[in-house]
Scaffold this motif. Sequence first.
Motif, short mmCIF file in Angstrom:
data_model
loop_
_atom_site.label_atom_id
_atom_site.label_comp_id
_atom_site.label_asym_id
_atom_site.label_seq_id
_atom_site.Cartn_x
_atom_site.Cartn_y
_atom_site.Cartn_z
N ASP A 164 -9.83 7.62 1.33
CA ASP A 164 -10.73 7.09 0.30
C ASP A 164 -9.96 6.33 -0.77
O ASP A 164 -10.46 5.35 -1.33
N ASP A 165 -8.74 6.79 -1.09
CA ASP A 165 -7.93 6.11 -2.11
C ASP A 165 -7.65 4.67 -1.71
O ASP A 165 -7.71 3.76 -2.54
N VAL A 166 -7.32 4.46 -0.44
CA VAL A 166 -7.05 3.10 0.04
C VAL A 166 -8.33 2.28 0.01
O VAL A 166 -8.34 1.11 -0.42
N LYS A 167 -9.41 2.86 0.46
CA LYS A 167 -10.69 2.13 0.48
C LYS A 167 -11.09 1.69 -0.92
O LYS A 167 -11.53 0.56 -1.13
N GLU A 168 -10.93 2.58 -1.89
CA GLU A 168 -11.30 2.24 -3.27
C GLU A 168 -10.38 1.17 -3.85
O GLU A 168 -10.83 0.27 -4.55
N ALA A 169 -9.09 1.27 -3.54
CA ALA A 169 -8.14 0.28 -4.07
C ALA A 169 -8.39 -1.11 -3.51
O ALA A 169 -8.21 -2.11 -4.19
N GLY A 204 -1.77 12.41 0.34
CA GLY A 204 -2.50 13.12 1.38
C GLY A 204 -2.10 12.69 2.78
O GLY A 204 -1.13 11.95 2.97
N GLU A 205 -2.87 13.14 3.75
CA GLU A 205 -2.49 12.96 5.15
C GLU A 205 -3.41 12.01 5.91
O GLU A 205 -3.26 11.84 7.12
N GLU A 206 -4.41 11.42 5.25
CA GLU A 206 -5.34 10.54 5.96
C GLU A 206 -4.78 9.15 6.22
O GLU A 206 -5.36 8.38 6.98
N GLY A 234 -1.20 -2.92 -7.95
CA GLY A 234 -1.82 -1.60 -7.87
C GLY A 234 -2.16 -1.24 -6.44
O GLY A 234 -1.99 -0.08 -6.01
N ARG A 235 -2.65 -2.21 -5.69
CA ARG A 235 -2.98 -1.95 -4.28
C ARG A 235 -1.72 -1.67 -3.46
O ARG A 235 -1.70 -0.78 -2.62
N ALA A 236 -0.68 -2.48 -3.71
CA ALA A 236 0.56 -2.27 -2.97
C ALA A 236 1.14 -0.89 -3.28
O ALA A 236 1.65 -0.20 -2.38
N ARG A 289 1.85 2.03 -0.64
CA ARG A 289 3.19 2.64 -0.51
C ARG A 289 3.11 4.15 -0.63
O ARG A 289 3.74 4.89 0.14
N LEU A 290 2.34 4.62 -1.60
CA LEU A 290 2.19 6.07 -1.78
C LEU A 290 1.52 6.70 -0.57
O LEU A 290 1.88 7.81 -0.15
N VAL A 291 0.55 6.01 -0.01
CA VAL A 291 -0.14 6.53 1.18
C VAL A 291 0.81 6.55 2.37
O VAL A 291 0.91 7.55 3.09
N LEU A 292 1.53 5.45 2.58
CA LEU A 292 2.42 5.36 3.75
C LEU A 292 3.59 6.34 3.66
O LEU A 292 4.18 6.68 4.69
#
Length: 1002
Positions: free
Chosen positions: A648-653, A641-643, A627-629, A633-636
């Motif tokens: 926050d999504d990465v921090k929560e995961a 989003g653009e952060e 789930g974290r990976a 991947r979705l963030v990268l």
Amino acid sequence: MSSGNDMRGFAPLSRDARVKPVAELASRLQREMAGEVLFDHASRGRYSTDASIYQVMPVGVVIPRHQDDLSLALDIARDAKIPVLARGAGTSQCGQTVGEALVIDTTRYLDGVLEFDAEARTVMVEPGIVLDHLNAWLKPHGLWYPVDVSTSAQCTIGGMVGNNSCGSRSIRYGNMVHNVLGVEARLADGSEVSFGFVDEMAERSQARLLADKLKVIAEKVGPEIREHFPKVLRRVGGYNLDLFDCQNPKPYDPDGRVNLAHLLVGSEGTLGVSRRITLRLSPLPEHKVLGVVNFPTFYQAMDFTQHIVKLDPSAVELVDRTMIDLSLENPAFRQVIEKALVGKPKAILLVEFAGQDHDAQLESLHQLNQLMADLGLPDSVVAMPDGAEQKSLWNVRKAGLNIMMSMKGDGKPVSFIEDCAVPLEHLAEYTDKLTEVFHRYGTEGTWYAHASVGTLHVRPILDMRRDGGEKMREIAEQASQLVREYKGAYSGEHGDGLCRGEWVAWQFGPRINDAFREIKQLFDPENLLNPGKIVDTPTMDDDRYFRFPKGYQAIPLTPVFDWSAWNVKRDPLTGEQSEPGSAGDPTHGLAMAVEMCNNNGHCRKFDAGTMCPSYRITKDEQHLTRGRANTLRLVLSGQLGEEGLASDDVKEALDLCVSCKGCKRDCPTGVDMAKFKIEARAAWVSAKGLTLRDRMVGEMPRYAPWASKCSGLVNRIERVPFLARGIKQALGLAPKRSLPAFHGNFLAEVHEQQPPAAREVLLFVDTFNNYMEGDNARAAKRVLEAAGYQVHLNARKGERPLCCGRTYLSSGQFDKAKAEARRTLEHLMPYVRRGVAIVGLEPSCLLSMRDEFLQYGLGEEARALSEVAFLFEEFLVKASEAGELQLAFKPLGHRRAMLHGHCHQKAFDAVRPIERVLSWIPGLDVETIESSCCGMAGSFGYEVEHYDASLKMAELSLLPAIREGGDDAVLVADGTSCRHQIKDGTAREAVHVARLLEQALA
């Protein structure tokens, strides 16, 4: 089907005409369900993929808490005309468990054993129960469920029913369809139907009416069924309509009875949603032996299989040279696979014999040896009669998919013709011709799995970001011609899904395909159950559904670590890879490292190993390595989003990631979430700044000398409740967690007074063992001196002691951590150049020299240090094996030692050296506690928001094992955090192994 753009990101839902129905659906689900309802972007993204090459964003996700919740979710979705997709562990390799639907995850709560009849050998279970958990429950009764797929540690019975799973031992036990007795399911119209034997159904029941209509459909296409249904055991495509073919009954049931449940098996959730499943069980074989046959050529392995199966083995599994080489590169598998090899074989076959008579199995092993000699390969069989050795090797085979996917670089083995099945007499010729097809397209295939039944998992190496899609189509076309030539099955094990759905009509012909469509219409007239699977499916190479479509790329960012080792090019034909390089994009290597996760879900396991402690206490996909990976991947790739990594999504995961590095070892593809967390933490701090607690954690090596000098005052804080409470509250520390105590300054108090010796070693004393537990360092120094070594220390007079920088890394202060690493490297290099070993006591500190130091970009010097950096017990074992150790030990007052390995020791296979040195103490029996992370994990266990999670991790197995182990055992734990957690959780003191060895010095 939605438009292409609708299938990729999250934005389309805001433009979609269904926005209002979806919003109302989410609102109603949240109001009426007791379970979790997840419609946020990140949660949807985590459920948008399975172990296939596809990605489809679901409408939302629900996790029903009980059976009533499941029914409620289905009813609410039906009212809203929103499709539903029941999902187990998400390990499907053909895209069965992704879709633009409401995903229903049954794995967290719907996992019970409902009924059991030992005499009849049957069990009724809920769909979310994991296969290994079921078999662990059955084992005391001498029974098991024998459809033993390689994902048994994470796959669910419901998912196995949906896919008609098979497993390694299907040659003896058959497939899922042969071992399912009944299914209670909810249909699309909301009705609940019990599917079982037709001759036991009431005349006017809904199940009987469905059976009658299905029989009519089957009779219309009877000749086509007999002509087009493949005659091989491994055939899982389409619907099992041949169960109604009275003229040529398919033996799904050993008594030849028609069981309507067999229609649901392999239907991929398109006909109904399973609520309860009744299974046929088998007796556990009392004895197993394994013969590993080594082959000089791959062709011989395939050709000789047809002769080996005549010996009546319970399994014959292939491991090819690629998988052998990748296993040898993995520290978790290296020693296991080495024991199985004779020279450098091109392939090996794992041949198992099982039954109740041990002598009979040994005789079968002898016959295997004789057969291979008769076939011209004498001395090619490695016998493994020992159960532990067999289990270890089977674990390597079970990890086959993940091992194959551990290739670094853009090209990866791609699943699409993975499990075509052909008769055994044609297996060698089929694999030879398919290899020629691969070479025609400039690639090679990886091979492994079920040689016994003619189903080999083969994956050509393709780059899906570039021309992989086009090559996939062309290879599939030619592979299908071979399958037809040899009268095989195009879908032999892993189902249809998005990958092979379009081939159903090709395999069965237009009339049977129309019959399948009629069945779907009968059960699901509004197409609300997992639409787009088995009938009316998209093409396999529709770029809109790919996880990595053409043009896919990572958003630009500059990672703090050097990830160039993951940015390699590999020649698909030779397997040779180029030197790592940046390829002009600093993000690319990081993205490639993240994408090493293939979504197979090995991290969902609860058995042996460390990975993944946060998932073990939550059963939440967000807190899972996979789930974290997926989140990263979705963030990268800009889909969240653009952060970037500071979102926050990465921090929560990553919130419950304890940086245990269990995934670094337990994950066969080597996903190192702890290192990704350092990247994310550094990005967060860069964007948001540091808290007071962050500074306190990071700067510990700086203020530890002062705290040590004032230890009398500092250590009294805990004894003044209101003062301790106020300090903990101000820093965000858990009120119930005891503060660390400071005791002296070992490096300042102890000087190198030894005369020079022929052998020398540098003892690296970290902050914790210097200022808090100096007795550990003192004991280690004494043992090393007794062993005949001149012991140097990691501090010069008037200088601050060296530090690995670990506290800075964990608090997001990357530049300071790198500066500490550089300072340490400069100080140690004179010793390294003359071959002096660097020996450490705290696993997380010393092992950072073999890990993080290599990704700071510090060059060849960092690599040289990594080769001479050892934990205390590793060094002793190495010296003993070299004949350099001059130590004698006496018995202690303890007869038993209970050992808890630090997570980083487990990640670097450094627990066995502790077991080894403890075995030197006469009369001491050593028991290694089988546990995941202790949960303390540096500052994690101190933090008020993580205190409960920390204790839950400790209570999984570690603390109960200590309480049950009795007071007569001495507790051994090398990790500072581990000792702290054990003391807080059990009021027992654990000691570093150096202390025990010092006490035992003769």
